[in-house]
Design a protein around this motif. Structure first.
Motif, PDB file in Angstrom:
ATOM      1  N   ARG A  78       0.818  -1.222   0.000  1.00 43.25           N
ATOM      2  CA  ARG A  78       0.000   0.000   0.000  1.00 43.25           C
ATOM      3  C   ARG A  78       0.851   1.271   0.000  1.00 43.25           C
ATOM      4  NH1 ARG A  78      -5.667  -0.648   2.857  1.00 43.25           N
ATOM      5  NH2 ARG A  78      -5.996  -2.898   2.815  1.00 43.25           N
ATOM      6  N   ARG A  79       2.162   1.116  -0.077  1.00 47.05           N
ATOM      7  CA  ARG A  79       3.105   2.235  -0.076  1.00 47.05           C
ATOM      8  C   ARG A  79       2.955   3.101   1.184  1.00 47.05           C
ATOM      9  NH1 ARG A  79       0.823   2.649  -4.974  1.00 47.05           N
ATOM     10  NH2 ARG A  79       0.132   4.806  -4.656  1.00 47.05           N
ATOM     11  N   LEU A  80       2.868   2.412   2.322  1.00 46.64           N
ATOM     12  CA  LEU A  80       2.768   3.084   3.620  1.00 46.64           C
ATOM     13  C   LEU A  80       3.937   2.726   4.536  1.00 46.64           C
ATOM     14  CD1 LEU A  80      -1.045   2.531   4.310  1.00 46.64           C
ATOM     15  CD2 LEU A  80       0.053   4.659   3.556  1.00 46.64           C
ATOM     16  N   PHE A  81       4.851   1.928   4.053  1.00 48.52           N
ATOM     17  CA  PHE A  81       5.936   1.372   4.859  1.00 48.52           C
ATOM     18  C   PHE A  81       7.014   2.420   5.110  1.00 48.52           C
ATOM     19  CE2 PHE A  81       9.765  -1.383   5.368  1.00 48.52           C
ATOM     20  CZ  PHE A  81       9.298  -2.231   6.353  1.00 48.52           C
ATOM     21  N   ALA A  83      -1.652   5.383  12.894  1.00 47.41           N
ATOM     22  CA  ALA A  83      -1.143   4.015  13.048  1.00 47.41           C
ATOM     23  C   ALA A  83      -1.289   3.534  14.482  1.00 47.41           C
ATOM     24  CB  ALA A  83       0.324   3.954  12.621  1.00 47.41           C
ATOM     25  N   GLY A  84      -1.157   4.455  15.437  1.00 50.95           N
ATOM     26  CA  GLY A  84      -1.228   4.099  16.843  1.00 50.95           C
ATOM     27  C   GLY A  84      -2.606   3.700  17.328  1.00 50.95           C
ATOM     28  N   PRO A 113       1.960   0.637  14.411  1.00 47.56           N
ATOM     29  CA  PRO A 113       3.324   1.130  14.204  1.00 47.56           C
ATOM     30  C   PRO A 113       4.289   0.040  13.742  1.00 47.56           C
ATOM     31  CG  PRO A 113       2.395   2.058  16.200  1.00 47.56           C
ATOM     32  CD  PRO A 113       1.439   1.003  15.749  1.00 47.56           C
ATOM     33  N   ARG A 114       4.154  -1.167  14.289  1.00 46.49           N
ATOM     34  CA  ARG A 114       5.024  -2.262  13.852  1.00 46.49           C
ATOM     35  C   ARG A 114       4.752  -2.607  12.398  1.00 46.49           C
ATOM     36  NH1 ARG A 114       9.749  -3.861  15.018  1.00 46.49           N
ATOM     37  NH2 ARG A 114       9.236  -3.491  17.208  1.00 46.49           N
ATOM     38  N   ALA A 115       3.489  -2.537  11.984  1.00 45.06           N
ATOM     39  CA  ALA A 115       3.146  -2.837  10.592  1.00 45.06           C
ATOM     40  C   ALA A 115       3.819  -1.856   9.632  1.00 45.06           C
ATOM     41  CB  ALA A 115       1.629  -2.798  10.400  1.00 45.06           C
ATOM     42  N   LEU A 116       4.008  -0.622  10.065  1.00 42.99           N
ATOM     43  CA  LEU A 116       4.668   0.388   9.229  1.00 42.99           C
ATOM     44  C   LEU A 116       6.180   0.388   9.403  1.00 42.99           C
ATOM     45  CD1 LEU A 116       2.321   3.506   9.595  1.00 42.99           C
ATOM     46  CD2 LEU A 116       2.130   1.567   8.029  1.00 42.99           C
ATOM     47  N   GLY A 122      12.992  -3.886   7.188  1.00 37.29           N
ATOM     48  CA  GLY A 122      12.156  -4.765   7.993  1.00 37.29           C
ATOM     49  C   GLY A 122      12.651  -6.193   8.013  1.00 37.29           C
ATOM     50  N   GLU A 123      13.896  -6.395   7.590  1.00 35.20           N
ATOM     51  CA  GLU A 123      14.452  -7.751   7.539  1.00 35.20           C
ATOM     52  C   GLU A 123      14.933  -8.221   8.905  1.00 35.20           C
ATOM     53  OE1 GLU A 123      17.549  -7.347   4.693  1.00 35.20           O
ATOM     54  OE2 GLU A 123      16.183  -6.987   2.995  1.00 35.20           O
TER      55      GLU A 123
END
Length: 386
Positions: free
Chosen positions: A52-55, A80-81, A87-90, A122-123
């Motif tokens: 979704r291009r939100l990262f 996000a909160g 927040p972790r998803a982003l 995010g790796e």
């Protein structure tokens, strides 16, 4: 300062809210019943956020981020909160988010390749190891962990605890006292002499990797493990902590908003003593107090973010925001639980989980009392001005 949001920021806020409603919030019940799967759930949501291009909203575009201003980030992280998973998803959750900012400012080209790039993608996950049992914490000058020179490197000796995200972290940023002064070191999780003693049982359960206790015993690192310059550890720690305190406020403010939304939805349909809860003045007062405090908290956050965007330091503003927002969020969640009664203390809705998770915010990144003392000392010697 312009309090209006431009079209780009408004659109981004709506996209983040849609992501939360469609993908993140539906995963909350699964996460609550399978807390051991929290990291796997978060990683799957990160892939959706990338699609979704939100990262990575907090990092520049050259690192794969969205390149947002601090004020834009305040808007995004508040949205996000609204879920503890958001927040972790982003990939904008503590401690990784703060560690990325620090690495981006201080890391050498080699350190950026080895540590920053995988973290930003995010790796991997990371930890910030400053706090010690009966040592450094709210008062970092009590730092006991030592870094002794050995050949062309250092030997680290000490014990750290409440290192957030420790279980499963790929590396740690460790604060230790070298002969030249406090120094930050990048230490790989599998470095000989580094041992994760335990994950500390705590009242908050939704932190990926928990809060770990680390033992550094004969832990040898090379000179290239030094982050920045030897002896500047406190300076770099402040460079990390001031913005990190502010982003904490951004994220937790979203929890207060969501808790209030849940309380209002309930108050509008629940009947008691012949009328809806929303018609009782006592409930109206609680909702009013929460709205006023959320509004004030948001303005404090936005003002500090505005100053960061101007290239200014925010030590004073970050401390004020940390105290006010952490306490306002706690009160907002507490009122929401009170309004929703038995439903609120159940786990049919996430308020009881929020209640447990937000309480440590008044301690993490500096207790309210320490920040109040710092604000008071500075205020005594400066004029009251914007």
């Amino acid at each position: 300062m312009d309090f209006g949001l431009d079209r780009e920021t408004e659109g981004l806020r709506e996209r983040v809210r849609a992501f939360l409603e469609e993908a993140v919030i539906p995963k909350e019940k699964e996460a609550a019943t399978r807390i051991d799967q929290l990291e796997a759930i978060a990683r799957a949501l990160q892939e959706e956020a990338k699609a979704r291009r939100l990262f990575l909203p907090q990092m520049p575009r050259e690192l794969g981020g969205l390149g947002l201003s601090w004020v834009q980030l305040a808007v995004v992280l508040e949205e996000a909160g609204r879920s503890l998973l958001g927040p972790r998803a982003l990939n904008a959750a503590a401690p990784d988010e703060g560690n990325m900012h620090l690495l981006d400012k201080v890391a050498s080209p080699e350190q950026r390749t080895r540590y920053l790039y995988p973290l930003a993608a995010g790796e991997v996950r990371s930890g910030f190891a400053m706090t010690e049992p009966m040592g450094a914490g709210a008062d970092p000058t009590l730092l006991k962990t030592r870094a002794k020179r050995k050949g062309r490197g250092f030997v680290l000796e000490g014990r750290k605890w409440f290192t957030t995200g420790a279980d499963g972290a790929a590396f740690f940023i460790v604060l230790a006292r070298a002969e030249e002064g406090p120094t930050l070191f990048l230490v790989d999780r599998d470095a000989p002499g580094l041992k994760l003693l335990r994950s500390i049982p705590t009242m908050d359960h939704w932190t990926v990797g928990g809060h770990g206790e680390l033992l550094l015993e004969g832990c040898e690192v090379e000179e290239k493990a030094v982050l920045g310059e030897v002896g500047k550890g406190f300076e770099y720690a402040e460079l990390r902590l001031d913005p990190a305190r502010l982003t904490h406020c951004m994220r937790w403010l979203g929890v207060a908003v969501r808790a209030t939304e849940l309380a209002q939805e309930y108050a509008l349909v629940r009947e008691s003593f012949g009328k809806r809860l929303a018609e009782h003045q006592g409930v109206q007062f609680m909702i009013a107090d929460t709205h006023m405090e959320i509004h004030a908290a948001r303005l404090m956050v936005w003002h500090a973010a505005w100053k960061l965007d101007r290239g200014e330091r925010i030590r004073h503003e970050a401390s004020m925001a940390k105290v006010f927002v952490s306490e306002a969020v706690n009160r907002a969640v507490d009122r929401a639980v009170q309004i929703t009664g038995g439903l609120g203390i159940s786990e049919d809705i996430p308020l009881s989980i929020f209640y447990r998770e937000v309480r440590p915010f008044r301690i993490y990144d500096g207790p309210s009392e320490v920040h109040r003392a710092s604000v008071g000392k500075r205020a005594l010697y400066r004029r009251l001005r914007p």
